[in-house]
Design a protein around this motif. Sequence first.
Motif, PDB file in Angstrom:
ATOM      1  N   PHE A  46       0.841  -1.195   0.000  1.00 39.57           N
ATOM      2  CA  PHE A  46       0.000   0.000   0.000  1.00 39.57           C
ATOM      3  C   PHE A  46       0.877   1.246   0.000  1.00 39.57           C
ATOM      4  N   ASP A  47       0.350   2.342  -0.544  1.00 38.23           N
ATOM      5  CA  ASP A  47       1.047   3.627  -0.476  1.00 38.23           C
ATOM      6  C   ASP A  47       0.969   4.199   0.938  1.00 38.23           C
ATOM      7  N   ASN A  48      -0.153   3.947   1.632  1.00 40.83           N
ATOM      8  CA  ASN A  48      -0.346   4.495   2.971  1.00 40.83           C
ATOM      9  C   ASN A  48      -1.245   3.553   3.768  1.00 40.83           C
ATOM     10  N   ILE A  49      -0.778   3.121   4.943  1.00 45.00           N
ATOM     11  CA  ILE A  49      -1.587   2.244   5.799  1.00 45.00           C
ATOM     12  C   ILE A  49      -1.977   2.954   7.087  1.00 45.00           C
ATOM     13  N   SER A  50      -1.899   4.234   7.112  1.00 42.26           N
ATOM     14  CA  SER A  50      -2.153   5.102   8.247  1.00 42.26           C
ATOM     15  C   SER A  50      -2.991   4.476   9.363  1.00 42.26           C
ATOM     16  N   GLY A  51      -2.348   4.074  10.445  1.00 38.79           N
ATOM     17  CA  GLY A  51      -3.038   3.588  11.624  1.00 38.79           C
ATOM     18  C   GLY A  51      -3.253   2.088  11.688  1.00 38.79           C
ATOM     19  N   LEU A  52      -2.953   1.347  10.641  1.00 38.52           N
ATOM     20  CA  LEU A  52      -3.100  -0.116  10.671  1.00 38.52           C
ATOM     21  C   LEU A  52      -2.001  -0.699  11.545  1.00 38.52           C
ATOM     22  N   LYS A  53      -2.366  -1.684  12.384  1.00 39.33           N
ATOM     23  CA  LYS A  53      -1.400  -2.288  13.306  1.00 39.33           C
ATOM     24  C   LYS A  53      -1.396  -3.803  13.147  1.00 39.33           C
ATOM     25  N   THR A  54      -0.332  -4.412  13.609  1.00 43.01           N
ATOM     26  CA  THR A  54      -0.280  -5.865  13.673  1.00 43.01           C
ATOM     27  C   THR A  54      -1.382  -6.338  14.610  1.00 43.01           C
ATOM     28  N   ILE A  90      -9.256 -16.804  -1.701  1.00 46.16           N
ATOM     29  CA  ILE A  90      -9.207 -15.443  -2.235  1.00 46.16           C
ATOM     30  C   ILE A  90      -8.610 -15.523  -3.635  1.00 46.16           C
ATOM     31  N   ASP A  91      -9.313 -14.934  -4.614  1.00 45.09           N
ATOM     32  CA  ASP A  91      -8.871 -15.052  -6.003  1.00 45.09           C
ATOM     33  C   ASP A  91      -7.816 -14.012  -6.369  1.00 45.09           C
ATOM     34  N   GLU A  92      -7.220 -14.224  -7.542  1.00 42.62           N
ATOM     35  CA  GLU A  92      -6.133 -13.353  -8.020  1.00 42.62           C
ATOM     36  C   GLU A  92      -6.562 -11.915  -8.230  1.00 42.62           C
ATOM     37  N   ASP A  93      -7.824 -11.696  -8.577  1.00 48.16           N
ATOM     38  CA  ASP A  93      -8.310 -10.352  -8.894  1.00 48.16           C
ATOM     39  C   ASP A  93      -8.893  -9.628  -7.680  1.00 48.16           C
ATOM     40  N   ALA A  94      -8.673 -10.156  -6.497  1.00 45.50           N
ATOM     41  CA  ALA A  94      -9.216  -9.540  -5.285  1.00 45.50           C
ATOM     42  C   ALA A  94      -8.578  -8.171  -5.058  1.00 45.50           C
ATOM     43  N   ILE A  95      -9.308  -7.303  -4.373  1.00 39.44           N
ATOM     44  CA  ILE A  95      -8.816  -5.968  -4.028  1.00 39.44           C
ATOM     45  C   ILE A  95      -8.745  -5.867  -2.516  1.00 39.44           C
ATOM     46  N   ALA A  96      -7.588  -5.491  -1.996  1.00 44.11           N
ATOM     47  CA  ALA A  96      -7.405  -5.277  -0.561  1.00 44.11           C
ATOM     48  C   ALA A  96      -7.427  -3.777  -0.300  1.00 44.11           C
ATOM     49  N   ALA A  97      -8.274  -3.346   0.627  1.00 42.18           N
ATOM     50  CA  ALA A  97      -8.415  -1.921   0.946  1.00 42.18           C
ATOM     51  C   ALA A  97      -8.332  -1.738   2.454  1.00 42.18           C
ATOM     52  N   ILE A  98      -7.726  -0.632   2.879  1.00 42.20           N
ATOM     53  CA  ILE A  98      -7.667  -0.307   4.299  1.00 42.20           C
ATOM     54  C   ILE A  98      -8.901   0.532   4.611  1.00 42.20           C
ATOM     55  N   LYS A  99      -9.693   0.083   5.545  1.00 46.13           N
ATOM     56  CA  LYS A  99     -10.941   0.760   5.910  1.00 46.13           C
ATOM     57  C   LYS A  99     -10.906   1.144   7.381  1.00 46.13           C
ATOM     58  N   THR A 100     -11.838   1.998   7.775  1.00 48.48           N
ATOM     59  CA  THR A 100     -11.968   2.448   9.153  1.00 48.48           C
ATOM     60  C   THR A 100     -13.308   1.990   9.697  1.00 48.48           C
ATOM     61  N   SER A 101     -13.306   1.489  10.928  1.00 49.09           N
ATOM     62  CA  SER A 101     -14.566   1.069  11.536  1.00 49.09           C
ATOM     63  C   SER A 101     -14.848   1.908  12.774  1.00 49.09           C
ATOM     64  N   ARG A 127      -2.424  -8.078  -5.746  1.00 45.96           N
ATOM     65  CA  ARG A 127      -1.841  -7.009  -6.571  1.00 45.96           C
ATOM     66  C   ARG A 127      -2.619  -5.703  -6.525  1.00 45.96           C
ATOM     67  N   GLN A 128      -3.933  -5.766  -6.400  1.00 49.86           N
ATOM     68  CA  GLN A 128      -4.751  -4.555  -6.420  1.00 49.86           C
ATOM     69  C   GLN A 128      -5.044  -4.110  -4.990  1.00 49.86           C
ATOM     70  N   THR A 129      -4.624  -2.897  -4.662  1.00 50.59           N
ATOM     71  CA  THR A 129      -4.830  -2.389  -3.304  1.00 50.59           C
ATOM     72  C   THR A 129      -5.378  -0.971  -3.348  1.00 50.59           C
ATOM     73  N   GLN A 130      -5.985  -0.583  -2.236  1.00 53.90           N
ATOM     74  CA  GLN A 130      -6.502   0.780  -2.070  1.00 53.90           C
ATOM     75  C   GLN A 130      -6.039   1.258  -0.706  1.00 53.90           C
ATOM     76  N   SER A 131      -5.281   2.336  -0.679  1.00 52.06           N
ATOM     77  CA  SER A 131      -4.690   2.826   0.560  1.00 52.06           C
ATOM     78  C   SER A 131      -5.734   3.425   1.496  1.00 52.06           C
ATOM     79  N   ALA A 132      -5.303   3.677   2.722  1.00 54.00           N
ATOM     80  CA  ALA A 132      -6.180   4.221   3.751  1.00 54.00           C
ATOM     81  C   ALA A 132      -6.569   5.653   3.424  1.00 54.00           C
ATOM     82  N   PHE A 133      -7.790   6.014   3.794  1.00 55.85           N
ATOM     83  CA  PHE A 133      -8.257   7.396   3.692  1.00 55.85           C
ATOM     84  C   PHE A 133      -7.771   8.126   4.933  1.00 55.85           C
ATOM     85  N   VAL A 134      -7.008   9.180   4.737  1.00 50.49           N
ATOM     86  CA  VAL A 134      -6.456   9.932   5.854  1.00 50.49           C
ATOM     87  C   VAL A 134      -7.253  11.227   5.990  1.00 50.49           C
ATOM     88  N   LEU A 135      -8.027  11.328   7.062  1.00 45.18           N
ATOM     89  CA  LEU A 135      -8.909  12.473   7.274  1.00 45.18           C
ATOM     90  C   LEU A 135      -8.125  13.782   7.345  1.00 45.18           C
TER      91      LEU A 135
END
Length: 172
Positions: A46-54, A90-101, A127-135
């Motif tokens: 990801f370009d930015n994982i702002s706030g994601l933790k192990t 999980i298939d090859e075309d899956a998209i991983a995105a960082i979300k906030t709950s 391969r396809q990712t969407q970085s975190a939304f940083v408020l």
Amino acid sequence: MYASRTTQFIVGIFALLGIAALVILSVSLGKISLFPPPGYTLFASFDNISGLKTGDQVQLAGVQVGKVVDIGIKDYRARIAMRINQGVSIDEDAIAAIKTSGIIGDKYVSIQLGPSDHYLKDDDTIRQTQSAFVLEDAIGQLINNSGSSGDKDKDKDKSPGPENQKPAKPEK
């Protein structure tokens, strides 16, 4: 004045039981798994994982299917390793995105499946990712954009347009 050996033994047993209870409580409240569930590891960059933790959740259709097990940097991008539970494909075309709950802003990885019939295996990469939304970044852009458009309006007021010119005196 001194306690008998039986009393010392009973106090020792209660002390050990108390320590064991604290350890069990700490592990259960901390959501620490001593024995990870069987599964496989996937990676995503990801370009930015702002706030994601192990230890944060990995969700598929709103259901927890794994956890983030490692975070690092590879090729100047954040790279995370996710442990996916056994039985979840999980298939090859899956998209991983960082979300906030929630209001607090806990982060998690959301996976959306794609149309592919080929599935990822252990140590494969999404391969396809969407970085975190940083408020904070969004607010900063909003402030900068509103400030620059406001300056343009001020400059417009100072320009000698027809709406800002004084009416001419009538001739006699």
